[in-house]
Design a protein around this motif. Structure first.
Motif, PDB file in Angstrom:
ATOM      1  N   PRO A 490      62.411  32.490  62.104  1.00  0.00           N
ATOM      2  CA  PRO A 490      61.499  31.931  61.088  1.00  0.00           C
ATOM      3  C   PRO A 490      61.599  30.415  61.035  1.00  0.00           C
ATOM      4  CG  PRO A 490      63.386  33.018  60.069  1.00  0.00           C
ATOM      5  CD  PRO A 490      63.453  33.342  61.520  1.00  0.00           C
ATOM      6  N   MET A 491      60.451  29.796  60.784  1.00  0.00           N
ATOM      7  CA  MET A 491      60.408  28.330  60.721  1.00  0.00           C
ATOM      8  C   MET A 491      60.931  27.852  59.387  1.00  0.00           C
ATOM      9  SD  MET A 491      57.136  25.817  61.350  1.00  0.00           S
ATOM     10  CE  MET A 491      56.438  26.102  59.721  1.00  0.00           C
ATOM     11  N   ARG A 492      61.729  26.769  59.431  1.00  0.00           N
ATOM     12  CA  ARG A 492      62.271  26.209  58.200  1.00  0.00           C
ATOM     13  C   ARG A 492      61.179  25.507  57.406  1.00  0.00           C
ATOM     14  NH1 ARG A 492      66.783  22.368  60.503  1.00  0.00           N
ATOM     15  NH2 ARG A 492      64.999  21.921  61.861  1.00  0.00           N
ATOM     16  N   GLU A 493      61.193  25.698  56.093  1.00  0.00           N
ATOM     17  CA  GLU A 493      60.255  25.000  55.213  1.00  0.00           C
ATOM     18  C   GLU A 493      60.848  23.636  54.849  1.00  0.00           C
ATOM     19  OE1 GLU A 493      57.264  25.859  54.330  1.00  0.00           O
ATOM     20  OE2 GLU A 493      57.302  27.806  55.336  1.00  0.00           O
ATOM     21  N   VAL A 494      60.212  22.569  55.290  1.00  0.00           N
ATOM     22  CA  VAL A 494      60.716  21.219  55.046  1.00  0.00           C
ATOM     23  C   VAL A 494      59.585  20.352  54.516  1.00  0.00           C
ATOM     24  CG1 VAL A 494      62.533  21.330  56.791  1.00  0.00           C
ATOM     25  CG2 VAL A 494      60.235  20.626  57.452  1.00  0.00           C
ATOM     26  N   GLY A 495      59.944  19.120  54.183  1.00  0.00           N
ATOM     27  CA  GLY A 495      58.922  18.171  53.749  1.00  0.00           C
ATOM     28  C   GLY A 495      58.667  18.239  52.260  1.00  0.00           C
ATOM     29  N   GLY A 496      57.517  17.779  51.853  1.00  0.00           N
ATOM     30  CA  GLY A 496      57.153  17.738  50.449  1.00  0.00           C
ATOM     31  C   GLY A 496      55.852  16.982  50.287  1.00  0.00           C
ATOM     32  N   THR A 497      55.352  16.959  49.054  1.00  0.00           N
ATOM     33  CA  THR A 497      54.064  16.320  48.794  1.00  0.00           C
ATOM     34  C   THR A 497      54.097  14.831  49.086  1.00  0.00           C
ATOM     35  OG1 THR A 497      53.651  17.964  47.056  1.00  0.00           O
ATOM     36  CG2 THR A 497      52.279  15.983  47.059  1.00  0.00           C
ATOM     37  N   GLY A 498      55.208  14.167  48.729  1.00  0.00           N
ATOM     38  CA  GLY A 498      55.311  12.731  48.954  1.00  0.00           C
ATOM     39  C   GLY A 498      55.243  12.377  50.435  1.00  0.00           C
ATOM     40  N   LEU A 499      55.999  13.107  51.253  1.00  0.00           N
ATOM     41  CA  LEU A 499      55.973  12.861  52.696  1.00  0.00           C
ATOM     42  C   LEU A 499      54.594  13.143  53.273  1.00  0.00           C
ATOM     43  CD1 LEU A 499      59.382  14.397  53.863  1.00  0.00           C
ATOM     44  CD2 LEU A 499      58.827  11.989  53.552  1.00  0.00           C
ATOM     45  N   LEU A 500      53.943  14.179  52.761  1.00  0.00           N
ATOM     46  CA  LEU A 500      52.618  14.539  53.255  1.00  0.00           C
ATOM     47  C   LEU A 500      51.605  13.441  52.944  1.00  0.00           C
ATOM     48  CD1 LEU A 500      50.977  16.854  54.588  1.00  0.00           C
ATOM     49  CD2 LEU A 500      50.455  17.658  52.275  1.00  0.00           C
ATOM     50  N   LEU A 501      51.674  12.871  51.756  1.00  0.00           N
ATOM     51  CA  LEU A 501      50.741  11.806  51.369  1.00  0.00           C
ATOM     52  C   LEU A 501      50.952  10.552  52.220  1.00  0.00           C
ATOM     53  CD1 LEU A 501      50.699  12.126  47.477  1.00  0.00           C
ATOM     54  CD2 LEU A 501      48.834  12.638  49.062  1.00  0.00           C
TER      55      LEU A 501
END
Length: 611
Positions: A490-501
């Protein structure tokens, strides 16, 4: 059914290549244009049927496995030619065969007036067959055969127009540099075979253990992959490889050759996980490469060299993802990159063809009005390469890599983010200089359907292909990751809204800055010529350094040894043999009476000696 069709995926393009080679260039042009793309098209049909069968009714063992024959059986070592189809090789098989087919259809029109079109398609189909063997091989020795096959074909195709010296030199350079990596790979495989006793990939992954020998083996494999994928410090061959025909560039950069290293590391991911040092080295190499290549792309004037450096940079993103352990992210970007990079090279080829083989962007301009269809296709590929948010496949794959880079190191994330900014900048510099502003050349002819249809298909994929995998904030579609989860977990869930923006805004800023600097204007722009830009344009001086350290000393040593003692001995032997042959030649006058006299004299001498 899978056991029968799987070898046929490779057999069709291989058979097409053999037929074309045996024809020795005597086959009619239309037959050549049918056999070349047709053989790869049959391979793509088999691949699609296998994919449908595999996904609708997955095998209990998790993969289709076909043993063709046992190659070597020695005490303590065995190797076989076997093919295996799992989720990872399925993805690669579809990319190579389907994208390869579109490129060959395009090439049938692009190379229509070339006298050596038969030889061209013989090499191209062999290229596809070699890459398919590489991605479907279940044994590392068979993978190495495919690895060497794509290296040979790249040499033949980069130097296809060998009548021009620069093309022959570019082919030789590509062959020599990648051979260094091939040697590293071979030594690494030898270490693995010595440690495990086999090169069967599943056995290697299940029996390998952490230790110095494993780390050394992984570093050697990484070196081989870096040379194939043009990563620093082995990147110098790829820009010069633009000497080949444009369809060759599309095939090398999108579906074959340069992605072989990425696939090999992903295939042996458990082996690399046993060497954390190699993983960090892979991530650092990828980051350095993506930054240096993006800087070089910003200063190029040749449209194909811009795309060549962009390939190096995007491969750097893939190596960064591999080093972060984001296997799904690396393969996802490999797939989306295949869509938009093949499209961009096709668009560039259409421009070059209609501009009388002109490749300098500063001699183009205003082509949007002359070739609107090519413009919109090229724009779709450019949007995907720049990673503009929500409207391109490249955005989603690059975001997945950026989030995983942050998870490993904020410094690597910042490097990748800077690369994303420069990617948008140099991509739309290319768009604005080529298609907007004052016309600096005249486009002739039109782009036929054989070129337009593949470009249209790839344009759709370049825009919408990324929706196979989206961040949680944008729908959370995990179709691609779920497909590969049986191979990678399974792929790890990483990142967040700030990084995405942040990752979404940076490409937009890059495009805005490109518009500010290179926006359409009446005055004809001139290429910048600052000393720093000259260094960047010259691949950061790597070629000059290698020439000074390696090439020139080698030629100097060869010149000094040209007339050594061994040469004098061999020259003396040659002189004696030549003199003796001259004496014997004078004795052969052709007069029978003289021959009879020699026989009589010889007989008398023999009798005297006998008495």
């Amino acid at each position: 059914m899978g056991g029968m069709l799987l070898p046929m995926v490779i057999a069709f393009p291989l058979a097409g290549s053999i037929i074309l080679l045996l024809s020795a260039g005597e086959m009619p042009r239309r037959a050549t244009q049918l056999i070349g793309p047709g053989s790869v098209g049959l391979s793509a049909l088999c691949a699609l049927f296998l994919a449908s069968s595999f996904l609708s009714d997955p095998p209990v063992s998790g993969s289709f496995h076909v043993v063709l024959w046992h190659w070597l059986t020695l005490p303590g070592f065995a190797a076989q030619i076997a093919l295996s189809l799992d989720q990872l090789s399925l993805v690669m098989m579809l990319v190579v065969s389907c994208i390869g087919f579109l490129i060959l259809v395009y090439a049938a029109a692009y190379m229509d007036d070339d006298a050596d079109i038969c030889r061209f398609f013989a090499y191209m189909t062999l290229f596809v067959a070699s890459m398919l063997l590489l991605v479907l091989a279940s044994d590392l020795l068979a993978l190495y055969v495919g690895w060497e096959g794509v290296g040979l074909c790249s040499y033949l195709l980069v130097g296809f127009w060998y009548g021009e010296l620069n093309n022959a030199l570019a082919a030789r350079k590509a062959f020599v540099v990648t051979r260094i990596g091939d040697a590293l790979l071979f030594v690494g495989l030898t270490l693995i075979a010595t440690d495990v006793g086999t090169l069967d990939i599943p056995t290697v992954l299940h029996t390998i253990h952490a230790g110095p020998q494993t780390t050394l083996g992984c570093l050697l494999l990484l070196g081989g992959a870096m040379a194939k994928s043009a990563q620093v410090p082995f990147q110098t061959w790829l820009p010069d490889a633009m000497a080949g025909p444009t369809p060759v560039s599309a095939l090398i950069h999108a579906a074959t050759m340069v992605t072989a290293g990425v696939y090999m590391i992903a295939r042996l991911h458990d082996l690399f996980l046993a060497s954390p040092f190699t993983m960090v080295a892979c991530a650092i190499v990828g980051t350095v490469t993506l930054l240096l290549a993006a800087g070089s792309a910003l200063t190029q004037t040749d449209i194909k060299r811009v795309l060549a450096y962009s390939t190096m940079s995007q491969l750097g993103y893939m190596y960064l993802a591999l080093g972060c352990g984001s296997w799904q992210g690396a393969i996802f970007h490999l797939v989306t990159h295949a869509f938009f990079k093949a499209l961009l090279f096709m668009g560039a080829g259409a421009v070059i063809l209609r501009m009388h083989h002109e490749q300098d962007m500063f001699r183009m301009g205003g082509l949007k009005a002359d070739m609107p269809g090519v413009f919109y296709a090229f724009l779709a590929g450019s949007v995907a390469l720049a990673g503009l948010p929500l409207i391109s496949a490249g955005y989603f794959s690059k975001e997945l890599i950026l989030s995983n880079a942050w998870n490993l190191s904020p410094l690597l994330w910042f490097g990748a983010l800077s690369g994303a900014f420069m990617t948008a900048l140099y991509t739309f510099r290319c768009v604005f200089l080529t298609f907007f502003g004052t016309a600096r050349g005249h486009a002739h002819g039109h782009t036929g359907l054989a070129m337009a249809i593949p470009m249209s298909i790839l344009a759709v994929l370049a825009i919408f292909g990324g929706y196979m995998q989206t961040p949680a904030e944008i729908g959370g579609i995990n179709m691609f990751a779920n497909l590969l989860s049986p191979v990678f977990g399974p792929m790890r869930e990483v990142g967040g809204t700030g990084l995405l923006l942040i990752g979404s805004l940076v490409p937009i800023i890059g495009v805005a800055l490109a518009w500010t600097i290179w926006k359409p204007r009446d005055a004809v722009p001139a290429p910048a010529n600052h000393p720093v830009q000259q260094v960047m344009r010259a691949n950061w001086g790597f070629d000059a350094i290698y020439n000074w350290l390696l090439v020139h000393p080698y030629f100097t040593l060869g010149a000094l040894n040209r007339r050594d003692g061994l040469d004098r001995i061999s020259d003396g032997i040659t002189w004696v043999m030549h003199g003796g042959s001259q004496v014997l030649a004078r004795m052969q006058s052709g007069q029978v009476r003289r021959y009879a006299g020699w026989i009589a004299a010889g007989t008398v001498i023999a009798l005297c000696l006998a008495i």
